[in-house]
Write a protein that holds these residues in place. Structure first.
Motif, short mmCIF file in Angstrom:
data_model
loop_
_atom_site.label_atom_id
_atom_site.label_comp_id
_atom_site.label_asym_id
_atom_site.label_seq_id
_atom_site.Cartn_x
_atom_site.Cartn_y
_atom_site.Cartn_z
N GLY A 159 6.78 1.79 -4.52
CA GLY A 159 5.95 2.66 -5.17
C GLY A 159 6.08 2.99 -6.83
O GLY A 159 5.41 4.07 -7.21
N GLU A 197 3.49 -3.67 -8.01
CA GLU A 197 3.51 -2.73 -7.53
C GLU A 197 3.55 -2.64 -6.06
O GLU A 197 2.59 -3.14 -5.31
CB GLU A 197 2.77 -1.52 -7.91
CG GLU A 197 3.18 -0.08 -7.40
CD GLU A 197 2.31 1.09 -7.67
OE1 GLU A 197 1.83 0.84 -8.75
OE2 GLU A 197 2.45 1.96 -7.14
N ASP A 199 3.78 -1.32 -2.05
CA ASP A 199 3.59 -0.20 -1.57
C ASP A 199 4.28 0.05 -0.11
O ASP A 199 4.19 0.99 0.42
CB ASP A 199 2.00 0.21 -1.34
CG ASP A 199 1.26 -0.77 -0.84
OD1 ASP A 199 1.72 -1.55 -0.12
OD2 ASP A 199 0.03 -0.94 -1.05
#
Ligand code: CUA
Length: 339
Positions: A159, A197, A199
Motif C-alpha cells: 500500500g 506499489e 496492493d
C-alpha cells in the motif's frame, strides 16, 4: 522498454504459482498493464478468428466458382463485381487503420496513467544498481544512519508507493517485476525511475529483462511485499550490524571469511569486511536465494557455490576459494547464521 513487449507472453508461463506473471497483477501499475494485455488479446484474438473464418469461407466459394463459370470469364470480373471488391478492400483497409489507432491510443493512455502514479512525498526510495550479474539495493534516507544496503532481495510495505531509482555498474540491465510493473532499463551513468506499489502481500519474482552477458538469465531478485508493521520489523533488523558468532564453530567460520579472498569483495557490517565489489552479506542468512536467485539458500547449495561458483554460474566474478572441509563447514555455518 515500453509497456508492450512480446516477452510478456513468456512471463505468462515462466513461473508456477504466479510469482512471476503479468496477468496476475499485485499492484496498481501492473493492473493497468494486465487490462491492456487482455484488451489486446480480445481484439487481436477476434481478428484472428475472423480472418480464419473468412479464409475457410473463401476456400469453399472458390471451389464452387470453378465448377460453375467458364475459365476465361473468371479472369474478367463484371463491372459490378469489380466495384464491390474495391469497396470491400477499401473498407478493410480503413478498418485496419482504425483498429491500429485504437490499439495505439489505448497503449499510450495506459503508459500515461501509469506514469502519473507514485507519490514523491510519502514514497519509499530504493536505489537499484544492476551488476553483472546481481542486484545491489539501497534504501535511501535523509538520515545516513537509516540507509540500508542489501542484495538480490527487497522487502516493501503493502500500500505504499516505492520509487525504484535505477542505475548500472557496468552494462545496460533492466528492472522487471511483472506482478508489479513493466520494465525499466538501468543505464550506466544515468538514473531512471519507476514506481511500484503492491496492493497485496506476497513474494514476487523479478528478473533482469535486458540481455547483459553470459549470466543474464541468472540475474534474478525477489520482492517481498508485506504489511507495514512487518516491513518495519524487517527493516529495523536489517539495519543492525551482523550478529556476532555465539560459538566456536561460527567464530572459526568468521575467521575463515576474514582470512580469505571473501573479504576483498563483500561487506559484513559489524566486521572488518567492507568491500563493495560483491553483494552485501550482513544478513545473508535471511535471504531466500543465493547467487542472485540461482539456487535456494540452503547450507548444501552455499557449500557448492563457495567451492565451485564457476560450474554453477559460469563467467561470474566470484573467486573460487580452495578450502578444506574443516574450514568450509564453519564458514557455511557462520554465513547461514547471519539472519
Ligand atoms: Cu542484467 Cu540481463
Amino acid at each position: 522498454s515500453g509497456v508492450l513487449c512480446g516477452c510478456t507472453v513468456l512471463a505468462l508461463t515462466a513461473c508456477a504459482g504466479h510469482q512471476q506473471s503479468v496477468v496476475d497483477p499485485a499492484g496498481t501499475q501492473a493492473s493497468h498493464i494486465a487490462n491492456l494485455w487482455w484488451f489486446f488479446f480480445a481484439v487481436l484474438g477476434a481478428i484472428f478468428l475472423a480472418v480464419m473464418a473468412l479464409t475457410l469461407w473463401s476456400l469453399t466459394r472458390r471451389h464452387r466458382g470453378i465448377e460453375q463459370e467458364p475459365l476465361e470469364s473468371k479472369h474478367k470480373p463484371s463491372k459490378a463485381t469489380e466495384s464491390r471488391l474495391t469497396r470491400i478492400v477499401a473498407g478493410a483497409t480503413i478498418g485496419t487503420v482504425l483498429i491500429l489507432f485504437v490499439l495505439l491510443i489505448s497503449s499510450i493512455s495506459t503508459g500515461k496513467s501509469i506514469s502519473e502514479l507514485g507519490d514523491k512525498q510519502h514514497g519509499l526510495i530504493i536505489e537499484a544498481t544492476g551488476n553483472q550479474w546481481w542486484w545491489r539495493f539501497r534504501y535511501m534516507n535523509d538520515d545516513s544512519n537509516e540507509i540500508l544496503v542489501t542484495a538480490n532481495e527487497i522487502h516493501i510495505p503493502v500500500g505504499r508507493p516505492v520509487m525504484i531509482r535505477g542505475m548500472s555498474q557496468d552494462v545496460i540491465h533492466s528492472f522487471w517485476v511483472p506482478n508489479l510493473n513493466g520494465k525499466r532499463d538501468l543505464i550506466p551513468s544515468r538514473i531512471t525511475e519507476e514506481w511500484i506499489e503492491a496492493d497485496r502481500a506476497g513474494a514476487y519474482r523479478g528478473q533482469c529483462a535486458e540481455y547483459c552477458g553470459l549470466q543474464h538469465a541468472h540475474m534474478v531478485f525477489w520482492v517481498i511485499a508485506e504489511a507495514p508493521d512487518k516491513f518495519k520489523q524487517w527493516f529495523d533488523a536489517q539495519l543492525q550490524p551482523a550478529f556476532a558468532p555465539a560459538d566456536a564453530d561460527k567464530l572459526h567460520g568468521r575467521q575463515v571469511f576474514m582470512n580469505n579472498a571473501c573479504i576483498f569483495c563483500h561487506t559484513i557490517r559489524g566486521t572488518t569486511a567492507a568491500a563493495q565489489n560483491g553483494p552485501d552479506l550482513t544478513h545473508f542468512g535471511s535471504r531466500r536465494s543465493i547467487a542472485a536467485g540461482t539456487l535456494p539458500n540452503t547450507p548444501g547449495n552455499l557449500g557448492g557455490w563457495i567451492v565451485d561458483p564457476q560450474s554453477i554460474k559460469p563467467g561470474n566474478h566470484m573467486a573460487t576459494i580452495a578450502l578444506n572441509s574443516s574450514d568450509l563447514q564453519p564458514l557455511i555455518d557462520y554465513l547461514e547464521s547471519l539472519k
